[in-house]
Structures are given as structure tokens and as C-alpha cells.
Design an enzyme around this catalytic site. Structure first.
Site, PDB file in Angstrom:
ATOM      1  N   GLY A 133      -0.645   5.308  -0.621  1.00 51.57           N
ATOM      2  CA  GLY A 133      -0.681   4.553   0.621  1.00 51.57           C
ATOM      3  C   GLY A 133       0.003   3.218   0.386  1.00 51.57           C
ATOM      4  CB  CYS A 134       1.250   0.672   2.707  1.00 53.17           C
ATOM      5  SG  CYS A 134       2.309  -0.749   2.687  1.00 53.17           S
ATOM      6  CD  GLN A 135      -3.112  -2.949   2.734  1.00 52.98           C
ATOM      7  OE1 GLN A 135      -3.829  -3.474   1.898  1.00 52.98           O
ATOM      8  NE2 GLN A 135      -2.543  -3.646   3.686  1.00 52.98           N
ATOM      9  CB  ALA A 140      -0.227   2.041   5.165  1.00 56.25           C
TER      10      ALA A 140
END
Lengths: 411, 137
Positions: B50-52, B118
């Protein structure tokens, strides 16, 4: 604007101008510490946008009718406001864009056309992805080499390495004025002088500096300066590319279309002069006009008082953060703007951001579109609180309490 | 317990919390209790970037039922994974492929499954459903 009496700085009075600051989220008073991502808008900007679409809407630069002329005048007046705000020599050196990213892509495409295989572009290790990827794409397209100025442990640029990387092959140095992740203020004036001595042009990414410090592009002597309107209290979807007249004239146009032409025939089209050469199509008219409103609003405030207030917020926040066990501040440069990025031992930034949000506090978590910088520090991301002049010390105190509560729950 | 009953049970569990922080306290506890994915299974093909936050998920098919283990580097993400596994683990591939996870919006966690969040959770749900569809092929 310059003759106008500066309004004495009073944060409570300032806050009255920003309606979004007075709302609640999850039943809690809203605390907005994500100003590095975008700023809230003063009522005067909201009113300008509202009035335009209510009674002033018309296309610009081509109509013979009253509203079209009025809109054109307002749009071109905004360009003059920008020119004065950044102290550009000519108003036609101010190109309206979609934002910082668009401005960088324009330069990468059009200035890039003037470069040849083997030339070098230099960026730094603390750039936002939008000041990395357009150059990588250009390097691939034109067989150029990308050089990267390393970042030191305290979040400053390695200036010795910068000097060593500069050579006659360097054609452009594209560097951020202020790091969006670390808050580091780079010594861009000195870097520009060094780059010019080596024969390179310089683009300054001003996305994080336009709202925090006076900008004088002639004193800096940068060749390009780019910023987004929405980070300086204006609307999204609009930004500015400043470029020196001679360089802009030497560059081919960006996109083809209406407004950017002088004469079109099927055999040969000639292009309009600056700034219109780089402004194809109907622009974001109210975006431009409201950018002028936002900059005029900011100019009406006492800049020194704003700077002092933001510095107080930063110092107070950093002091309080360091009292919390396990907190490590990422980015401890000597010159910093009001941005504090931190990590907490053993706790993921996403968890902290989620719990702060539920307590009404908006921060940014993650890599802040600077993945190479996160890799440099060996962390997946940070929690970032970024302050604007409308934030208060009381808000910082609430944030610290909320952070302590969050850490207590997560440990 | 049917998949609907399991979802209703979670909705009932969450109904006692009217404060967001209490709700998250509970999610964090679930995250801490989640049986972790076997370290040897934390491989790149089981990773959802994920982005995070990052999520690992492993699935198995035994005696007509799907079984899942998962992990994340963020504890809140892990807590939500624990809820998803509570609902989906031990179900038939048919059930998993067709079920609507209505308990997520019902307990106010839909933001975690939004495409822009994300955090890997939306991709994780897709991954679980794809694993079920693979078995059904």
C-alpha cells in the site's frame, strides 16, 4: 498594494478569515496541520471565486463583449500581482500553469528540447516525486544523465558533493527551495551562483517556499521558479512558472492549441509571444484571478510577524515532541520552515495519523511523495505536522496531548 | 454461524461504542491478538504494497473451505484484517466470492477500504476474492 498599511498580526483575527478552520470533525474542533499538502482558503478568495461564476464568467483574450473584457483584465491583473509578488522583471515572464508539477513538466519538455545526449540534469535527494520523475523521463527521452545531490543526516544538502557534481556537462539544476518532508530551507541563492558559474541554469521548486518567505526571483537570479496556487491560499488547479524572458523565448512551445498561436495555416503556424506561447487553450481563468486575490491578501499581512509566529509554532512543537519517549524528529537542519516530520519507535506512522484524525487533527503520514528520501533515512514514512500562520500554540498543545493518547493506545 | 450472522455479530460488537477512540481501541486490541502469518510466508508474492502500510496475506483451501492468515506493519490495518478474517475464514469459496462485506460501512470503517486510502486493505479483499475464484475455476 505596497503602499497599503500592513495589518497588525493577530492570529485570532486571521482565523476569522478562514471559515474551514471553524468546523468540527468527528465532533471535535478541527485542527489543520496539513498545510504542506494544501492551505485553507481565506473568505476573500472564496468570495472572488463565487462572484466570478455568479456574475462575471466569460472567456478571455478573444471576446469583444463587456464580460470578456472584464475577465481578461482581471486575469492579466492577476499576472501583474504575481509578477510583483515574486519580483519578476516582466509580467510576460509569469506563465500560468496547472500547478508546480505542470510547471516542472513544461520546463522538462521545452527546455529539455534544447539539450543533447550526454548533457546532465542535477536534482537533489530531497525532491518531491514531481521534481524527480519529469527529469527521469527527459533523461530517458534525450539520453541525458541524472545526477543527485546527497542529503546529510540532519536533512541538509551535501553542498560539497553538489560542487563536485557540477561540471560543464551540467545544463540544469532543479532543486527544491524547501523540503516538503523535512522543512529544510536550502541555500538556493548560493547554489544558483555556483550553478551559473558552471554554466548551468537553475529551476527552483517553490511549492513550499512561496507561502513562507518573501520571494525575489531577480535577487535569487534563478532561471525558473515554479509554485502552486493552492499552497499559498489560492485555488487548486492553478500555478505559476516564472522563467527568464530570454530562456522562455529560446524554448519551443509546450502544448498546441488556441491562444498560443499568432497565425495558423495548414502550411505553417507561427506562435504567439510570451506568455501566451505557453498557455494553450482556455486557462483556469478564475484560478488565475483568485491566485492574484490570495497573493494580494498575503501581501496585506505583516510578513515579519507571520514568520515569527510560524517559527514559534515550530520551536514549540519540536520542543514538546522531544519530551515524548521514542519520538525522533526527521530533519534537523539549521534553517527550517514550520514543518516537523517525526517517527515514533515501534509505531507505524499510519496508526498515529489515523488516531490523530479521530481526535480532529489533520496531519500527513507516509512518504510525502519523497520515497528516495525515506529510503535515505531507512524509514517507511513519517508523521508530518506542517503549520501555517493561522495555527495557534493552543492547537499544538492539543496535538501533543492527542499524540500522547495515541501512542499510549498503540504501545 | 453463517457469513451474515458473523457480520451481524461484529456490527453488534461495535454498537456499544459511541466514541471513535473507543472503537479504535477495540480495533487495536484485535490487531494485537491477530494470529500472525508464518514468517516464512511473508514473501513478496504475498505482499500487498500500500502507499501507507504493507499487508501480507496467505490463503489455503482445505476440505471445501478457505483459510486465511495475514499481517500488516500497521496495527490498525491488522485489526481490520482480523475482522475480515473473522468473517471470511472457514467459508466456502462460493461464499467468499459472492459475499458483500456490508459490516465495514456499518461500523464506520469504509474509509479504510476506499481506493484512495492506499493502506492495502482494498487490494487485500480483492486478493481474498481472487483466491476463492481460483479455487472455483
Amino acid at each position: 498594494m505596497t503602499t497599503q498599511e500592513k495589518i497588525t498580526f493577530n492570529v485570532e483575527e486571521i482565523r476569522k478569515q478562514f471559515p474551514a478552520l471553524h468546523r468540527e470533525v468527528y465532533g471535535k474542533p478541527f485542527i489543520y496541520f496539513d498545510n504542506g499538502a494544501t492551505s485553507q482558503k481565506p473568505q476573500i478568495v472564496i468570495d472572488t471565486i463565487n462572484r466570478y461564476y455568479t456574475s462575471e464568467n466569460a472567456n478571455i483574450h478573444r471576446g469583444v463583449h463587456f464580460l470578456s473584457q472584464q475577465a481578461t483584465d482581471a486575469y492579466e491583473e492577476a499576472r501583474r500581482i504575481v509578477q510583483q509578488f515574486i519580483h519578476a522583471k516582466h509580467e510576460h515572464e509569469v506563465i500560468f500553469t496547472k500547478g508546480t508539477t505542470d510547471g516542472i513538466n513544461l520546463v522538462a519538455t521545452c527546455f529539455g528540447e534544447l539539450l543533447t545526449a550526454g548533457d546532465e540534469i542535477m536534482i537533489s535527494g530531497m525532491e518531491h516525486h514531481s521534481n524527480i520523475v519529469p527529469w527521469q523521463m527527459l533523461c530517458e527521452r534525450k539520453k541525458l544523465t541524472l545526477k543527485v545531490i546527497p542529503v546529510l543526516d540532519n536533512g541538509e544538502l551535501d553542498l560539497e558533493a553538489f560542487q563536485q557534481l557540477l561540471s560543464e556537462k551540467t545544463k540544469l539544476v532543479a532543486v527544491t527551495h524547501i523540503s516538503n518532508t523535512l522543512g529544510t530551507i536550502n541555500p538556493v541563492k548560493w547554489m544558483i551562483d555556483q550553478a551559473h558559474a558552471a554554466g548551468a541554469k537553475v529551476l527552483i521548486d517553490g511549492a513550499q517556499s512561496i507561502q513562507h518567505m518573501p520571494i525575489n526571483v531577480q535577487e535569487l537570479d534563478c532561471d525558473f521558479y515554479v509554485f502552486s496556487s493552492h499552497k499559498v491560499f489560492g485555488p487548486t488547479g492553478t500555478g505559476v512558472l516564472y522563467g527568464k524572458e530570454a530562456i522562455l523565448n529560446a524554448m519551443p512551445p509546450y502544448q498546441g492549441g488556441g491562444d498560443m498561436i499568432e497565425k495558423v495555416t495548414f502550411e505553417k503556424t507561427t506562435y504567439n509571444e510570451l506568455p501566451f506561447k505557453f498557455e494553450a487553450g482556455t486557462p483556469h481563468i478564475i484560478g488565475g484571478i483568485a491566485t492574484g486575490t490570495a497573493l494580494r491578501y498575503l501581501s496585506s499581512l505583516d510578513q515579519e510577524a507571520i514568520h515569527a509566529h510560524e517559527t514559534d509554532l515550530l520551536n514549540f512543537a519540536q520542543e514538546q515532541l522531544l519530551k515524548i519517549e521514542g519520538v525522533r524528529i526527521i530533519g534537523t537542519a539549521r534553517e527550517k520552515t514550520s514543518v516537523v516530520s517525526f517517527v515514533v519507535d515501534g509505531i507505524h506512522p499510519f496508526d498515529i495519523g489515523t488516531l490523530l484524525d479521530k481526535q480532529g487533527i489533520a496531519v500527513r503520514t507516509g512518504h510525502h511523495c519523497t520515497q528516495p528520501l525515506m529510503d535515505r533515512f531507512g524509514i517507511p514514512g513519517t508523521v508530518r505536522a506542517s503549520f501555517a500562520f493561522y495555527n495557534t500554540k493552543e492547537e499544538v498543545e492539543t496535538f501533543i496531548q492527542a499524540l500522547n493518547r495515541s501512542i499510549g493506545m498503540l504501545r | 454461524m453463517t457469513i451474515e450472522e458473523k457480520q451481524q455479530e461484529i456490527i453488534d460488537d461495535f454498537a456499544i461504542y459511541d466514541d471513535w477512540m473507543d472503537k479504535y481501541e477495540y480495533i487495536i486490541e484485535l490487531g494485537k491478538d491477530l494470529p500472525l502469518i508464518d514468517e516464512s510466508k511473508k514473501t513478496n508474492d504475498r505482499l500487498i504494497e500500500g502507499c501507507q502500510s504493507r499487508v501480507w496475506v496467505a490463503s489455503e483451501f482445505n476440505n471445501g473451505k478457505m483459510h486465511f492468515t495475514a499481517d500488516s506493519d500497521a496495527i490498525i490495518t491488522k485489526g481490520i484484517i482480523a475482522l475480515l478474517i473473522r468473517v471470511l475464514d472457514g467459508e466456502s469459496p462460493e461464499n467468499i466470492a459472492k459475499t458483500d462485506l456490508y459490516f465495514i460501512p456499518a461500523i464506520g470503517l469504509q474509509e479504510h477500504l476506499s481506493p484512495t486510502r492506499a493502506n492495502g486493505l482494498l487490494s487485500m479483499v480483492k486478493r481474498l476474492k481472487i483466491a476463492a475464484l481460483e479455487v472455483l475455476k
